[in-house]
Structure formats: structure tokens, C-alpha cells
Design a protein around this motif. Structure first.
Motif, mmCIF file in Angstrom:
data_model
loop_
_atom_site.group_PDB
_atom_site.id
_atom_site.type_symbol
_atom_site.label_atom_id
_atom_site.label_comp_id
_atom_site.label_asym_id
_atom_site.label_seq_id
_atom_site.Cartn_x
_atom_site.Cartn_y
_atom_site.Cartn_z
ATOM 1 N N ALA A 274 0.837 -1.206 0.000
ATOM 2 C CA ALA A 274 0.000 0.000 0.000
ATOM 3 C C ALA A 274 0.871 1.255 0.000
ATOM 4 C CB ALA A 274 -0.937 -0.005 1.194
ATOM 5 N N ARG A 275 1.921 1.239 0.793
ATOM 6 C CA ARG A 275 2.821 2.401 0.841
ATOM 7 C C ARG A 275 3.503 2.614 -0.507
ATOM 8 N NH1 ARG A 275 6.576 1.413 6.004
ATOM 9 N NH2 ARG A 275 7.451 3.401 5.346
ATOM 10 N N GLU A 276 3.960 1.523 -1.119
ATOM 11 C CA GLU A 276 4.645 1.606 -2.407
ATOM 12 C C GLU A 276 3.718 2.139 -3.495
ATOM 13 O OE1 GLU A 276 5.977 -1.602 -5.774
ATOM 14 O OE2 GLU A 276 6.307 -2.160 -3.677
ATOM 15 N N LEU A 277 2.496 1.609 -3.547
ATOM 16 C CA LEU A 277 1.543 2.046 -4.561
ATOM 17 C C LEU A 277 1.128 3.502 -4.356
ATOM 18 C CD1 LEU A 277 -0.726 -1.128 -4.718
ATOM 19 C CD2 LEU A 277 0.837 -0.329 -6.505
ATOM 20 N N ALA A 278 0.927 3.881 -3.092
ATOM 21 C CA ALA A 278 0.547 5.264 -2.799
ATOM 22 C C ALA A 278 1.632 6.230 -3.240
ATOM 23 C CB ALA A 278 0.260 5.414 -1.312
ATOM 24 N N LYS A 279 2.880 5.865 -2.991
ATOM 25 C CA LYS A 279 3.996 6.722 -3.399
ATOM 26 C C LYS A 279 4.076 6.819 -4.913
ATOM 27 C CE LYS A 279 8.988 7.330 -2.789
ATOM 28 N NZ LYS A 279 10.223 6.785 -2.144
ATOM 29 N N ARG A 280 3.920 5.683 -5.583
ATOM 30 C CA ARG A 280 4.037 5.642 -7.042
ATOM 31 C C ARG A 280 2.921 6.436 -7.710
ATOM 32 N NH1 ARG A 280 3.512 -0.159 -9.271
ATOM 33 N NH2 ARG A 280 5.124 -0.446 -7.667
ATOM 34 N N ARG A 281 1.709 6.337 -7.169
ATOM 35 C CA ARG A 281 0.545 6.989 -7.766
ATOM 36 C C ARG A 281 0.233 8.351 -7.152
ATOM 37 N NH1 ARG A 281 0.354 4.486 -12.482
ATOM 38 N NH2 ARG A 281 0.044 2.215 -12.276
#
Length: 350
Positions: A274-281
Motif C-alpha cells: 500500500a505504501r509503495e503504490l501510494a507513493k508511485r501513484r
């Protein structure tokens, strides 16, 4: 945001005390046009499945709200009641209520003893327990009350329609967890035509406020690999409230990943994803330690990897619950990204 506000207003206008969720379930079914493809299990969960096989991802939000239920009609026509879920006695005094009868809603009032009739000055400082309160429906006898259609076991909701507060916030009753219901509805609309691998199950659950009962059934009948639970989380981000040792979820700063709460710990792997996707998007998110718990606790105990996504809320379990529309939109974005990412994973590797 106007469309989301309108949907939230329609959802919160509906009565849905734990055990009495039918109006909410019918609204969701009709609004999404899923009557022919969704099913309702024996406890009342609304279940909608897309695809087959693995991985199996479930999105869960509870339909029920805290409230009251009629337990007795007194000879003078007034109503005794008990609380359903975590209702604070302090919010009951001087409230308009609706009794939901088989013949339709009936107006009522939980009155308050005026200071003019008090003989002890200390009386105004005391919290009155619900056992000492009654609902006044404007009648003088049991028969008159019964002629209104009121019966023992009718559910009762506290009245407060949804309103805007400032530019981005909304305030009303039942936002816990009609917010999660709305996030799940919008997420389904954005995912229903996506090419996902495996199975996606959307679940609008029942009786969360009475011990996660609907989620316990889901855990043992659906056996999902991953579960994303959509709920609210109490925030100390409120005038005059000291959150103490807990990190508050700040309204307007994004949805909150509830990694720890009073009864569960989220999956570390899903938290990192979730953290990775939030940062990417570029989706704003918060990470918090929360009080209370969610349906995640029940499904986690059956072996699913879980992550609760919460929308920060002021004044939880009251008629003045406050949330941010921006947080709701960003929660939808995060859920959609999580589902798309998880659908491409091998669940046996987690």
C-alpha cells in the motif's frame, strides 16, 4: 465530489441499525444494478463476485450503524429502549429520533429534564444512563402508541441529515460505515470491467457493531487470500480533543492504513505494498495506530492477509460524525490500485 456527497446523503438517510440492514442492502443492490448477480447469505451479507480462481481478493465494508431498539411500551405511551452497539449515553439527551415500524417511520424525542425542575444543582453535571431515559412519541397511553404501529423490537435511529461543513468536510449520522459502503461501491464501478486475474469479491457486511458477526461468516465461507477492509477511524484531529498516545488521522491528509488497532495487526506485506503504490501513484496516505477494531479482525483469524483502510473521522458514533470527501476519493484510488496489483500476484508466495 458532488456525486459522492449525494450518494453519502442517500446512504446516511437510510436506517441500518445492526440486525436491521435491509434498507441499506436494497439501496446498494438497486444503485449498482446487481440484483441478478449478487447474493445475500443467511446472516444478511450482500456478496458480489467477479471472476474465478486465485488469487481471491475480498473488499469488505459494513452496512450497519449503532442505534437503539424498542424494548417496552409503557402505560403512558412512552418507549423504553436499549442500545445497539457502542452508543455513548452522553449523546442521547435532547435528541430527535425515528422509530422504524412496519408501517413506516414515526417521530420521537428523547427528552431532557429542564433546569427549572431540578432541585439539586449537581444534577445538571451528571450523565443520565439510557436505562433512565424514555422516548416520547406524543401519546398518552400504550394503546395510542400501538395505533401508531410501534412494536417492541422496532429499531430507532438518532436524527441528523448529512450536511457540508466548510469546503471539503461533511457531517452527519451513520457515516460509520456508510463511508466504507460508498468507497466499496465506487471501487466496484471502477474495477468491474478491468481485466483482473482470479476472483474479486465485494462484501457489504452486517452486524459489525455487534461483534463483527457478518465478517466471521465471510471468513469461514469465502476463504479469501487477501482482504481489504474499508471503514473509518476515530481521529483526535478535533477541537478540544486530546488524542493522548495515539497518532491522529488528520482529516484531508489521505486515507489511513490501520496497521495496529485494539484487536488486529495488518499484514506487513500488504502494508508495504500500500505504501509503495501510494507513493508511485501520488496518493496521500497516513499510517496510524487506532483504537477499536474492524471486520479485519474476524477475517484475519481465519487465515487471510488483511489490510484495513480507514477514513479519518471526528466524533465517531455520534450524530455529528465528520469526514473529508478528499480522503474518500483517495481511499477509492488506493483500493483500486491495491486490487489491480494483488490480482497479478501469486497468493501462495505471501
Amino acid at each position: 465530489m458532488t456525486e459522492m456527497f449525494d450518494m453519502l446523503r442517500e446512504l446516511t438517510d437510510l436506517p441500518g441499525v445492526s440486525g436491521y440492514e435491509t434498507p441499506v442492502r436494497e439501496y446498494i443492490t438497486e444503485r449498482l444494478g446487481i440484483a441478478k448477480v449478487a447474493r445475500t447469505d443467511n446472516i444478511g451479507n450482500l456478496i458480489l463476485e467477479i471472476g474465478t480462481g486465485r488469487p481471491h481478493i475480498a473488499l469488505v465494508a459494513h452496512m450497519d450503524e449503532v442505534g437503539l431498539v424498542v424494548t417496552k411500551i409503557e402505560d403512558d405511551g412512552s418507549l423504553r429502549f436499549r442500545k445497539v452497539g457502542g452508543v455513548d449515553d452522553r449523546i442521547l439527551l435532547s435528541r430527535k429520533v425515528k422509530i422504524h415500524t412496519a408501517n413506516g417511520p414515526v417521530n420521537g424525542v428523547i427528552g431532557i429534564k429542564p433546569p427549572h425542575l431540578m432541585t439539586d444543582p449537581e444534577e445538571m453535571k451528571k450523565t443520565v444512563s439510557f436505562e433512565k431515559l424514555r422516548i416520547d412519541v406524543g401519546t398518552r397511553s400504550r394503546k395510542e402508541t400501538e395505533r401508531l404501529g410501534i412494536r417492541v423490537l422496532d429499531s430507532v435511529t438518532l436524527e441528523k441529515g448529512l450536511e457540508r461543513l466548510g469546503r471539503d468536510l461533511v457531517v452527519g449520522r451513520g457515516l460509520d460505515d456508510r463511508v466504507g459502503c460508498a468507497i466499496l461501491m465506487e471501487s466496484y464501478m471502477r474495477l468491474k470491467n478491468a481485466k483482473l486475474r482470479g476472483r474479486l469479491t465485494c462484501v457489504w457486511s452486517v452486524q459489525e457493531e455487534m461483534g463483527l458477526r457478518g465478517a466471521k461468516v465471510i471468513a469461514h465461507t469465502l476463504n479469501p487470500d487477501y482482504v481489504i477492509v474499508l471503514d473509518t477511524c476515530s481521529s483526535g484531529d478535533s477541537p478540544g480533543v486530546d488524542e493522548g498516545h495515539l497518532q491522529p488521522a488528520i482529516l484531508g491528509k489521505g486515507p489511513a492504513i490501520r496497521f495496529f488497532d485494539s484487536a488486529s495487526i495488518a499484514s506487513p506485506a500488504l502494508r508495504e505494498l500500500a505504501r509503495e503504490l501510494a507513493k508511485r501513484r501520488k496518493i496521500p496516505v497516513q499510517e496510524i495506530v487506532a483504537g477499536g477494531t474492524t471486520d479485519a479482525t474476524a477475517v484475519q483469524e481465519a487465515g487471510s492477509a488483511v489490510i484495513p483502510i480507514g477514513v479519518g473521522m471526528r466524533n465517531t458514533h455520534s450524530t455529528t460524525e465528520i469526514v473529508s470527501l478528499k480522503d474518500i476519493e483517495n481511499a477509492v484510488r488506493l483500493v483500486v490500485e491495491l486490487v489491480k496489483s494483488l490480482s497479478g500476484r501469486d497468493s501462495s508466495s505471501e
